[in-house]
Design an enzyme around this catalytic site. Structure first.
Site, PDB file in Angstrom:
ATOM      1  N   SER A 181       0.893  -1.197   0.000  1.00 35.70           N
ATOM      2  CA  SER A 181       0.000   0.000   0.000  1.00 35.70           C
ATOM      3  C   SER A 181       0.893   1.198   0.000  1.00 35.70           C
ATOM      4  O   SER A 181       1.464   1.659   0.930  1.00 35.70           O
ATOM      5  CB  SER A 181      -0.774   0.175   1.182  1.00 35.70           C
ATOM      6  OG  SER A 181      -1.632  -0.853   1.239  1.00 35.70           O
ATOM      7  N   THR A 182       1.129   1.915  -0.767  1.00 36.31           N
ATOM      8  CA  THR A 182       2.211   2.742  -1.250  1.00 36.31           C
ATOM      9  C   THR A 182       1.642   4.082  -1.656  1.00 36.31           C
ATOM     10  O   THR A 182       0.521   4.177  -2.126  1.00 36.31           O
ATOM     11  CB  THR A 182       2.853   2.038  -2.464  1.00 36.31           C
ATOM     12  OG1 THR A 182       3.215   0.726  -2.061  1.00 36.31           O
ATOM     13  CG2 THR A 182       4.041   2.792  -2.979  1.00 36.31           C
ATOM     14  N   THR A 183       2.462   5.118  -1.523  1.00 38.93           N
ATOM     15  CA  THR A 183       2.037   6.436  -1.989  1.00 38.93           C
ATOM     16  C   THR A 183       3.246   7.128  -2.593  1.00 38.93           C
ATOM     17  O   THR A 183       4.390   6.838  -2.238  1.00 38.93           O
ATOM     18  CB  THR A 183       1.422   7.266  -0.852  1.00 38.93           C
ATOM     19  OG1 THR A 183       0.825   8.453  -1.384  1.00 38.93           O
ATOM     20  CG2 THR A 183       2.445   7.632   0.203  1.00 38.93           C
TER      21      THR A 183
END
Length: 499
Positions: free
Chosen positions: A321-323
């Site tokens: 889950s990355t931004t």
């Protein structure tokens, strides 16, 4: 008289972008803006990133060679009793038209890098003190941020993870049900931790009381994160991988990350074509690069000589889950930074404000089997902060979230800008395809008829979906004007800053 453009930022949440824009407006450079936005994202995008996560920052400083700061998650376990390790806890996450399995729990926790990375970037490249940059994030964490539709969707699809422990459920299901759009998530312990970071730097998180609390909490629950792991952690400078595409230099994340070198390989294959690639050609190249991920490729990523060996004979990119957050400023600084907590582990350590990553349980980071990486090895992420240089000046800055879809999302965005002439925002919004395990996944708007005629299996999505990544991209045109695109698939936003 037209206002002077100071720069542009794109980030995974409107408030994250606004905080970074304020930093640019107050005189900070692109790195300052990225740091301010990163800190704010802990409150605005709480399941995607945080102090227990890891990441990479690619920096172009005017007149200097690009630098990649590696503060990604390491395999933990120095001095641990591996026989006492708990089992990973599998959780199925539905994206509506696709299902992915993540593994969580204490045994999924790797050695985090965000506190060290933030401090290193601020010290080396920033104009503003970290204590000042952290102030907006502290206020957001303490006062709370209302979930927008996209972040509420993330909470929903990760519902089994965020309710896996009482500590995590207290944040995201405080009344016994998951928080939804418009409801506020407050993280007062995170606010306290951010204040410590601004005042004391990274030390409390690696050799101090916060580190001790985290190790104690994880180890008593069957995790293998140790005090030795945290004490040994260090940010690493890496020379970016370079590729030539359409007369530009593309710089991106080198090994031991896997994503950047595969993107560079794909661009090199496409650069030999006379014109813009169609969807069939893009899928063909995606298949070629996926097939490069052999066991030998994966085992070799940690070898310093791997890049040269991999590219030799392939006609590949030249070495050199990355931004996600992407920033350009008027002075020529560029910063591309991707951070990730994986899908998050569900392990929130009381009194620390730290929600720990689950990188030891992410299949895409452990394709040869879980707990096979030796302690201290950086995990082989697909994350690939990328900058396109034209005449040695940053033209396009981008990166993406999305696990194995990161490389396909970045590749298609570069193609849309450089081949199809789209502005960054339109390129980010354009429909995408992704090839994996023999299936071509396609968003609405992709003409799949030729792909079907060639016998490709098609996985159709009924609407645009965060499964296809979360690209944030900013651009500077030939006249010096700034453009940006925040990915609507993940609630992204971009702001051109004037003053």
């Amino acid at each position: 008289m037209a206002e002077l453009q100071l720069g542009v930022i794109a980030a995974g949440h409107p408030v994250t972008a606004r905080v970074g824009a304020d930093v640019l407006r107050d005189g900070g450079n692109a790195v300052d803006a990225a740091i301010g936005a990163m800190l704010a994202s802990f409150a605005c995008e709480p399941l995607l990133t945080g102090l227990g996560a890891g990441g990479y920052m690619l920096v172009v400083e005017p007149g200097a060679e690009p630098v990649l700061l590696d503060f990604f998650v390491e395999a933990s376990g120095r001095g641990a009793d591996h026989s006492a390790r708990a089992e990973l806890v599998p959780i199925s996450v539905s994206f509506g038209d696709a299902i992915q399995v993540f593994n969580i729990g204490a045994a999924s926790v790797g050695t985090y890098g965000l506190p060290a990375g933030l401090c290193a970037a601020a010290e080396r490249f920033g104009r503003m003190p970290l204590a000042r940059l952290v102030e907006p994030a502290i206020a957001l964490a303490r006062g709370g941020v209302a979930l927008n539709v996209q972040q509420a969707y993330v909470v929903k699809i990760l519902g089994d993870i965020v309710t896996a422990t009482p500590e995590c459920a207290a944040l995201f299901a405080p009344s016994g049900r998951l928080v939804g759009a418009g409801e506020t998530v407050r993280q007062p312990e995170l606010a306290d931790a951010l204040a410590r970071l601004g005042a004391e730097g990274a030390a409390p998180f690696y050799t101090g009381d916060i580190a001790a609390a985290i190790v104690d909490w994880v180890s008593t629950r069957g995790g293998i994160l140790t005090a030795a792991d945290l004490a040994a952690y260090a940010v690493i400078d890496r020379e970016p991988v370079r590729a030539v595409y359409r007369g530009r230099q593309v710089v991106t994340n080198p090994p031991p990350s896997a994503g950047g070198i595969l993107i560079a390989r794909a661009l090199s294959l496409l650069d030999a074509d006379a014109g813009p690639p169609d969807n069939e050609r893009i899928v063909e190249v995606m298949e070629v690069t996926q097939n490069e991920r052999t066991p030998e490729f994966l085992e070799g990523l940690d070898d310093p000589a791997f890049v040269e060996r991999f590219l030799r004979g392939r006609g590949g990119p030249s070495l050199g889950s990355t931004t996600h957050i992407a920033v350009l400023d008027r002075d020529g600084w560029a910063c591309s930074v991707t951070c990730s907590n994986g899908s998050c582990s569900g392990v929130v350590v009381p009194g620390t404000g730290v929600h720990l990553n689950n990188m030891l349980g992410e299949l895409d980071l452990n394709p040869l089997g879980f707990h096979r990486h030796p302690a201290g090895r950086r995990m082989p992420s697909m994350m690939a902060p990328t900058i396109v240089l034209r005449d040695e000046r940053p033209e396009l800055v981008l990166g993406s979230a999305g696990s194995s879809r990161i490389r396909s999302a970045i590749l298609q965005t570069v193609i849309r800008v450089l081949d199809n002439g789209l502005r960054a925002g339109d390129a980010v919004q354009a429909p995408r395809v992704h090839f994996e395990d023999g299936v071509v996944y396609a968003e609405p708007g992709i003409d799949t008829s030729a792909l079907e005629s060639s016998g490709r299996a098609i996985g159709r999505f009924r609407e645009r979906n965060l499964f296809f990544g979360g690209v944030q991209a900013v651009e500077r045109d030939a006249a010096g004007g700034f453009w940006g695109g925040g990915d609507p698939r993940r609630g992204g936003a971009s702001i051109v800053v004037t003053g």
